[in-house]
Design a protein around this motif. Structure first.
Motif, PDB file in Angstrom:
ATOM      1  N   HIS A  65       0.407  -0.784   0.517  1.00  0.00           N
ATOM      2  CA  HIS A  65      -0.138  -0.231  -0.089  1.00  0.00           C
ATOM      3  C   HIS A  65       1.099   1.288   0.118  1.00  0.00           C
ATOM      4  CE1 HIS A  65      -3.981   2.014   1.210  1.00  0.00           C
ATOM      5  NE2 HIS A  65      -3.328   2.574   1.369  1.00  0.00           N
ATOM      6  N   HIS A  67       1.816   5.213  -2.469  1.00  0.00           N
ATOM      7  CA  HIS A  67       1.215   6.045  -3.224  1.00  0.00           C
ATOM      8  C   HIS A  67       2.685   7.028  -3.294  1.00  0.00           C
ATOM      9  CE1 HIS A  67      -2.679   6.398  -1.847  1.00  0.00           C
ATOM     10  NE2 HIS A  67      -2.425   6.378  -0.809  1.00  0.00           N
ATOM     11  N   VAL A 110      -2.157   2.094  -4.253  1.00  0.00           N
ATOM     12  CA  VAL A 110      -2.828   2.320  -4.645  1.00  0.00           C
ATOM     13  C   VAL A 110      -3.697   3.950  -4.197  1.00  0.00           C
ATOM     14  CG1 VAL A 110      -3.179   0.191  -3.199  1.00  0.00           C
ATOM     15  CG2 VAL A 110      -2.763   2.087  -1.742  1.00  0.00           C
ATOM     16  N   HIS A 241      -6.334  -0.912   5.641  1.00  0.00           N
ATOM     17  CA  HIS A 241      -6.453   0.560   6.525  1.00  0.00           C
ATOM     18  C   HIS A 241      -8.024  -0.503   7.425  1.00  0.00           C
ATOM     19  CE1 HIS A 241      -5.338   3.466   4.542  1.00  0.00           C
ATOM     20  NE2 HIS A 241      -6.274   3.298   3.697  1.00  0.00           N
ATOM     21  N   ASP A 314       2.112   2.923   3.124  1.00  0.00           N
ATOM     22  CA  ASP A 314       1.187   4.153   3.519  1.00  0.00           C
ATOM     23  C   ASP A 314       1.932   5.641   3.751  1.00  0.00           C
ATOM     24  OD1 ASP A 314      -1.201   5.824   2.334  1.00  0.00           O
ATOM     25  OD2 ASP A 314      -2.581   4.944   4.072  1.00  0.00           O
TER      26      ASP A 314
HETATM   27 ZN   LIG Z   1      -2.921   4.862   0.820  1.00  0.00          ZN
END
Ligand SMILES: [Zn+2]
Length: 431
Positions: A65, A67, A110, A241, A314
């Protein structure tokens, strides 16, 4: 006959959770692990032979996960030259190079702005820049929402099953590797309430049906429990999450039964509630504190229920993904369970576990060698001097072993330009 690369006398952690094999020899041919054996064997004289005594060989890390296109760009002072939008691509490349250096050989992105990440994926594939294997989702499929405005360029907003189907198909067209959808709002957007379900059952069912029929997996952003329940009941493949799941043992049992992966992303809650709290409105900081507690309770409950857990950072800065692995261990996983989350289960989350995530015959030779024992100290995975070698498909691409002592000379002082512009103009202006 191909002789391949022989990695000998290693402590081998294969990513499955099996006890380490020591000493072990791993033979790599044509970019894949060919066989694993006892280390006593001598390598044929024509092959490459690397002695890993005292070191640990394990699968490359998988960040499930991330970005990649989200990071802090330098901000010019008043009067300084504005930064051209295209410069961002070079910073994206820097983040990807950093990931490889830190042993992250696969990253599942993601949510990215525009098509920047798709371009980076192509650049990595073509060998223009070093980078992990990238899995991209195109745009995030979401209901019309405040988040769609807040994260402008990252979402494809759609409403009703037909539009959702079209939005999903658009991501196939764009070149997505999987589909990402929002079942709830995002905690990081003040205009959104991340508690209620933001998508209808019919909408999510349509996305999942369309994706699965076409052979794509679905990752579902889930904060509040109602959206999380919809995602699990309607067949999403990974829960992102999912911090409120500790309140719903039936849903954890269902994830465990169906062997679907939960990506707890503990680090993102630390980001807003601690390290970068000054940058966020107080209400979101308080929300992140509450969510951080819930996420920890969910990790404990999910582990007890037997839910597969994957490492998803994340967070920033790029290259520090193993901090999530360390945090999962602090939340109750054993170091071995943490490593499984950061390798084999991450690969399962990506749907590529047949090829990566383990050290096993016929797996791609995406490997890292750690100088020391990460089972004794998982934080070694955050120390670039101890990340001795990183291999992608059997090629040595990064690691302390490839750097000379000179490479450790100090860089520019923090806060200064790495390459300052010269004060004068190269050619004097006309009189
Ligand atoms: Zn995220």
């Amino acid at each position: 006959m191909a002789n391949g690369i022989h990695l000998t006398r290693a402590r081998l952690i294969d990513g499955t959770g099996a006890p380490p094999l020591e000493p072990a020899t791993v033979v790599i041919e044509r970019g894949r692990v060919m066989r694993i054996g006892a280390s006593g064997e001598s390598a044929p004289p024509t092959s490459s032979h690397i002695d890993l005594a005292g070191k640990t060989l394990m699968p490359g890390l998988v960040d499930a996960h991330a970005h990649v296109t989200s990071f802090d760009m330098p901000s010019p002072l008043k009067g300084q030259e504005a930064i051209a939008p295209e410069v961002k691509h070079h910073f994206i490349a820097t983040g990807l190079r950093r990931m490889v250096r830190m042993g992250i050989t696969t990253v599942r992105d993601v949510g990215a702005f525009g098509d920047d990440l798709l371009h980076a994926r192509q650049a990595v594939r073509l060998g223009a820049i070093p980078g992990p294997r990238i899995l991209a989702c195109g745009r995030i499929v979401a209901a019309t929402s405040a988040g769609g405005r807040h994260f402008d360029g990252m979402y494809r907003e759609a409403d009703g099953p037909d539009e959702m189907r079209k939005a999903t198909r658009e991501q196939f067209r764009r070149g997505a590797d999987f589909i990402k959808l929002m079942t709830t709002g995002a905690r990081s957007c003040e205009l959104e309430d991340s508690s209620p379900a933001q998508i209808t059952r019919a909408e999510i069912a349509t996305i999942v049906e369309e994706a699965h029929r076409m052979g794509y997996r679905v990752a579902a952003h889930c904060e509040g429990l109602d959206g999380t329940r919809l995602a699990i009941e309607e067949g999403a493949d990974t829960i992102e999450h999912g911090l409120e799941l500790h309140r719903a043992p039936d849903l954890l049992d269902e994830l465990a039964r169906s062997e679907r992966v939960l990506v707890p992303t503990l680090s993102c809650f630390f980001d807003i509630s601690e390290h970068r709290a000054a940058q966020w409105p107080p209400r979101l900081v308080e929300l992140a504190k509450r969510q951080r507690e819930e996420a920890h309770r969910t990790v404990e409950a999910a582990r007890r229920a037997g839910v597969p857990l994957a490492m998803g950072f994340d967070s920033q800065p790029h290259g520090r993904s193993a901090l999530e692995l360390v945090r999962l261990c602090r939340a109750g996983l054993t170091p071995m369970e943490g490593i499984v989350a950061g390798t084999a289960t991450g690969a399962r989350a990506c749907g590529i576990d047949a090829d990566v995530g383990r050290v096993a015959p016929n797996q791609a030779a995406d490997l890292i060698v750690i100088d020391g024992d990460p089972l004794a100290d998982p934080e070694l995975l955050l120390d670039e001097r101890r990340i001795w070698l990183v291999m992608q498909s059997g090629r040595a691409v990064a690691g302390a072993a490839l750097e000379t002592e000179l490479a450790r000379l100090p860089g520019p002082a923090p806060g200064t330009d790495p390459v300052p512009a010269l004060a004068g103009r190269p050619i004097s202006p006309p009189e």
